[in-house]
Design a protein around this motif. Structure first.
Motif, PDB file in Angstrom:
ATOM      1  N   GLY A 110      24.763  -9.633  22.114  1.00 12.11           N
ATOM      2  CA  GLY A 110      25.561  -8.423  21.994  1.00 12.11           C
ATOM      3  C   GLY A 110      24.712  -7.169  22.135  1.00 12.11           C
ATOM      4  O   GLY A 110      25.150  -6.162  22.672  1.00 12.11           O
ATOM      5  N   ARG A 111      23.466  -7.248  21.638  1.00 12.87           N
ATOM      6  CA  ARG A 111      22.541  -6.119  21.738  1.00 12.87           C
ATOM      7  C   ARG A 111      21.143  -6.608  21.391  1.00 12.87           C
ATOM      8  O   ARG A 111      20.968  -7.467  20.530  1.00 12.87           O
ATOM      9  CB  ARG A 111      22.945  -5.021  20.751  1.00 12.87           C
ATOM     10  CG  ARG A 111      22.084  -3.772  20.836  1.00 12.87           C
ATOM     11  CD  ARG A 111      22.405  -2.789  19.707  1.00 12.87           C
ATOM     12  NE  ARG A 111      21.742  -3.153  18.461  1.00 12.87           N
ATOM     13  CZ  ARG A 111      20.462  -2.899  18.174  1.00 12.87           C
ATOM     14  NH1 ARG A 111      19.684  -2.305  19.041  1.00 12.87           N
ATOM     15  NH2 ARG A 111      19.949  -3.254  17.015  1.00 12.87           N
ATOM     16  N   ILE A 112      20.150  -6.041  22.077  1.00 15.47           N
ATOM     17  CA  ILE A 112      18.748  -6.264  21.716  1.00 15.47           C
ATOM     18  C   ILE A 112      18.081  -4.899  21.658  1.00 15.47           C
ATOM     19  O   ILE A 112      18.247  -4.075  22.566  1.00 15.47           O
ATOM     20  CB  ILE A 112      18.002  -7.143  22.742  1.00 15.47           C
ATOM     21  CG1 ILE A 112      18.617  -8.540  22.821  1.00 15.47           C
ATOM     22  CG2 ILE A 112      16.514  -7.232  22.383  1.00 15.47           C
ATOM     23  CD1 ILE A 112      17.966  -9.446  23.853  1.00 15.47           C
ATOM     24  N   GLY A 113      17.346  -4.655  20.606  1.00 13.92           N
ATOM     25  CA  GLY A 113      16.573  -3.428  20.479  1.00 13.92           C
ATOM     26  C   GLY A 113      15.132  -3.761  20.151  1.00 13.92           C
ATOM     27  O   GLY A 113      14.868  -4.636  19.321  1.00 13.92           O
ATOM     28  N   VAL A 114      14.196  -3.089  20.801  1.00 16.48           N
ATOM     29  CA  VAL A 114      12.762  -3.303  20.574  1.00 16.48           C
ATOM     30  C   VAL A 114      12.102  -1.943  20.387  1.00 16.48           C
ATOM     31  O   VAL A 114      12.373  -1.000  21.147  1.00 16.48           O
ATOM     32  CB  VAL A 114      12.100  -4.024  21.776  1.00 16.48           C
ATOM     33  CG1 VAL A 114      10.603  -4.179  21.558  1.00 16.48           C
ATOM     34  CG2 VAL A 114      12.753  -5.368  22.034  1.00 16.48           C
ATOM     35  N   ARG A 115      11.251  -1.839  19.371  1.00 18.36           N
ATOM     36  CA  ARG A 115      10.475  -0.624  19.135  1.00 18.36           C
ATOM     37  C   ARG A 115       9.052  -1.046  18.782  1.00 18.36           C
ATOM     38  O   ARG A 115       8.858  -1.964  17.978  1.00 18.36           O
ATOM     39  CB  ARG A 115      11.026   0.192  17.968  1.00 18.36           C
ATOM     40  CG  ARG A 115      12.463   0.612  18.089  1.00 18.36           C
ATOM     41  CD  ARG A 115      12.597   1.813  19.018  1.00 18.36           C
ATOM     42  NE  ARG A 115      13.973   2.211  19.187  1.00 18.36           N
ATOM     43  CZ  ARG A 115      14.814   1.725  20.085  1.00 18.36           C
ATOM     44  NH1 ARG A 115      14.433   0.763  20.898  1.00 18.36           N
ATOM     45  NH2 ARG A 115      16.030   2.174  20.203  1.00 18.36           N
ATOM     46  N   ALA A 116       8.069  -0.379  19.358  1.00 13.00           N
ATOM     47  CA  ALA A 116       6.672  -0.677  19.029  1.00 13.00           C
ATOM     48  C   ALA A 116       5.868   0.613  19.065  1.00 13.00           C
ATOM     49  O   ALA A 116       6.095   1.473  19.922  1.00 13.00           O
ATOM     50  CB  ALA A 116       6.085  -1.693  20.004  1.00 13.00           C
ATOM     51  N   ASP A 117       4.969   0.734  18.125  1.00 13.33           N
ATOM     52  CA  ASP A 117       4.045   1.865  18.047  1.00 13.33           C
ATOM     53  C   ASP A 117       2.656   1.242  17.920  1.00 13.33           C
ATOM     54  O   ASP A 117       2.318   0.683  16.879  1.00 13.33           O
ATOM     55  CB  ASP A 117       4.382   2.722  16.827  1.00 13.33           C
ATOM     56  CG  ASP A 117       3.635   4.038  16.802  1.00 13.33           C
ATOM     57  OD1 ASP A 117       2.784   4.268  17.686  1.00 13.33           O
ATOM     58  OD2 ASP A 117       3.903   4.834  15.892  1.00 13.33           O
ATOM     59  N   LEU A 118       1.884   1.287  19.014  1.00 10.68           N
ATOM     60  CA  LEU A 118       0.638   0.534  19.098  1.00 10.68           C
ATOM     61  C   LEU A 118      -0.558   1.431  19.375  1.00 10.68           C
ATOM     62  O   LEU A 118      -0.418   2.502  19.973  1.00 10.68           O
ATOM     63  CB  LEU A 118       0.745  -0.506  20.217  1.00 10.68           C
ATOM     64  CG  LEU A 118       1.942  -1.452  20.142  1.00 10.68           C
ATOM     65  CD1 LEU A 118       2.047  -2.275  21.417  1.00 10.68           C
ATOM     66  CD2 LEU A 118       1.840  -2.343  18.921  1.00 10.68           C
ATOM     67  N   ASN A 119      -1.721   0.950  18.982  1.00 10.23           N
ATOM     68  CA  ASN A 119      -2.981   1.620  19.320  1.00 10.23           C
ATOM     69  C   ASN A 119      -4.091   0.589  19.268  1.00 10.23           C
ATOM     70  O   ASN A 119      -3.892  -0.526  18.819  1.00 10.23           O
ATOM     71  CB  ASN A 119      -3.252   2.802  18.376  1.00 10.23           C
ATOM     72  CG  ASN A 119      -3.382   2.355  16.943  1.00 10.23           C
ATOM     73  OD1 ASN A 119      -4.324   1.666  16.586  1.00 10.23           O
ATOM     74  ND2 ASN A 119      -2.413   2.708  16.110  1.00 10.23           N
ATOM     75  N   GLY A 120      -5.264   0.975  19.763  1.00  9.61           N
ATOM     76  CA  GLY A 120      -6.411   0.090  19.729  1.00  9.61           C
ATOM     77  C   GLY A 120      -6.599  -0.669  21.033  1.00  9.61           C
ATOM     78  O   GLY A 120      -5.920  -0.400  22.034  1.00  9.61           O
ATOM     79  N   PRO A 121      -7.505  -1.657  21.010  1.00 11.19           N
ATOM     80  CA  PRO A 121      -7.793  -2.440  22.221  1.00 11.19           C
ATOM     81  C   PRO A 121      -6.563  -3.211  22.694  1.00 11.19           C
ATOM     82  O   PRO A 121      -5.785  -3.710  21.883  1.00 11.19           O
ATOM     83  CB  PRO A 121      -8.891  -3.409  21.769  1.00 11.19           C
ATOM     84  CG  PRO A 121      -9.365  -2.930  20.459  1.00 11.19           C
ATOM     85  CD  PRO A 121      -8.308  -2.064  19.872  1.00 11.19           C
ATOM     86  N   TRP A 122      -6.407  -3.332  24.010  1.00 16.49           N
ATOM     87  CA  TRP A 122      -5.250  -4.019  24.562  1.00 16.49           C
ATOM     88  C   TRP A 122      -5.206  -5.485  24.168  1.00 16.49           C
ATOM     89  O   TRP A 122      -4.137  -6.054  24.028  1.00 16.49           O
ATOM     90  CB  TRP A 122      -5.221  -3.888  26.079  1.00 16.49           C
ATOM     91  CG  TRP A 122      -5.080  -2.474  26.536  1.00 16.49           C
ATOM     92  CD1 TRP A 122      -4.659  -1.402  25.800  1.00 16.49           C
ATOM     93  CD2 TRP A 122      -5.365  -1.962  27.819  1.00 16.49           C
ATOM     94  NE1 TRP A 122      -4.665  -0.260  26.550  1.00 16.49           N
ATOM     95  CE2 TRP A 122      -5.102  -0.574  27.810  1.00 16.49           C
ATOM     96  CE3 TRP A 122      -5.832  -2.532  28.989  1.00 16.49           C
ATOM     97  CZ2 TRP A 122      -5.278   0.237  28.918  1.00 16.49           C
ATOM     98  CZ3 TRP A 122      -6.004  -1.725  30.094  1.00 16.49           C
ATOM     99  CH2 TRP A 122      -5.732  -0.351  30.060  1.00 16.49           C
ATOM    100  N   LEU A 123      -6.348  -6.127  23.997  1.00 13.62           N
ATOM    101  CA  LEU A 123      -6.374  -7.544  23.648  1.00 13.62           C
ATOM    102  C   LEU A 123      -6.221  -7.786  22.148  1.00 13.62           C
ATOM    103  O   LEU A 123      -6.038  -8.925  21.727  1.00 13.62           O
ATOM    104  CB  LEU A 123      -7.658  -8.209  24.162  1.00 13.62           C
ATOM    105  CG  LEU A 123      -7.789  -8.243  25.688  1.00 13.62           C
ATOM    106  CD1 LEU A 123      -9.108  -8.895  26.090  1.00 13.62           C
ATOM    107  CD2 LEU A 123      -6.618  -8.976  26.322  1.00 13.62           C
TER     108      LEU A 123
END
Length: 162
Positions: free
Chosen positions: A103-116
């Motif tokens: 019916g719905r999908i929501g995604v939120r991300a707040d990231l920092n630092g090395p990609w790996l």
């Protein structure tokens, strides 16, 4: 382009309904909702190699996704990157497999630092999830991580199985 240590990239891509993405989905045995047939991607990146500012947006029918932040391509890290996506009600029917719908999908991300080994927090919410005869009214999960570890929490409500 590149001038005096500054980089600049602009990308704009659009496709009308029934285009290449729909054709590739068909080859993979997927039937996409008609309102996803037309899509638009706009992305910009500008700045020095170690501090590239990114802005990206994807619109496909009612689907919306975006990423905004700063990328350090030299150290392969990010001082801050925000990612979000909202997917409306949709059903995918892979050939020979049970239909997958939500019916719905929501995604939120707040990231920092090395990609790996990124640090930060993320949340995903799914409503009205179904796979064949399996149903879930609501599912959510959060993840929060830093150099000391990762904490994941989640909940499923209204799970029904055959």
């Amino acid at each position: 382009g590149r001038a005096h240590g500054q980089y600049r990239l602009e990308l704009a891509a659009r496709e009308a309904p029934g285009g290449l993405v729909a054709a590739l989905a068909g080859v993979a045995g997927l039937t996409l909702p008609k309102d996803l047939g037309a899509w638009r991607l706009d992305a910009k990146a500008a700045g020095p190699f170690a501090a590239l500012i990114l802005q990206a947006r994807l619109d496909a029918g009612l689907l919306r996704a975006q990423a905004d932040g700063e990328l350090d391509l030299e150290s392969r890290s990010s001082p801050g990157l925000k990612i979000s996506a909202d997917l409306p009600a949709m059903a995918l029917t892979p050939e020979g497999s049970a239909p997958l719908a939500w019916g719905r999908i929501g995604v939120r991300a707040d990231l920092n630092g090395p990609w790996l080994a990124p640090q930060g927090q993320a949340r995903i919410e799914l409503e009205g999830l179904s796979l064949g005869e399996y149903r879930g009214e609501r599912l959510w999960a959060t993840a929060r991580g830093d150099a000391s570890g990762l904490i994941v929490a989640g909940e499923i409500q209204g799970l029904r199985t055959p």
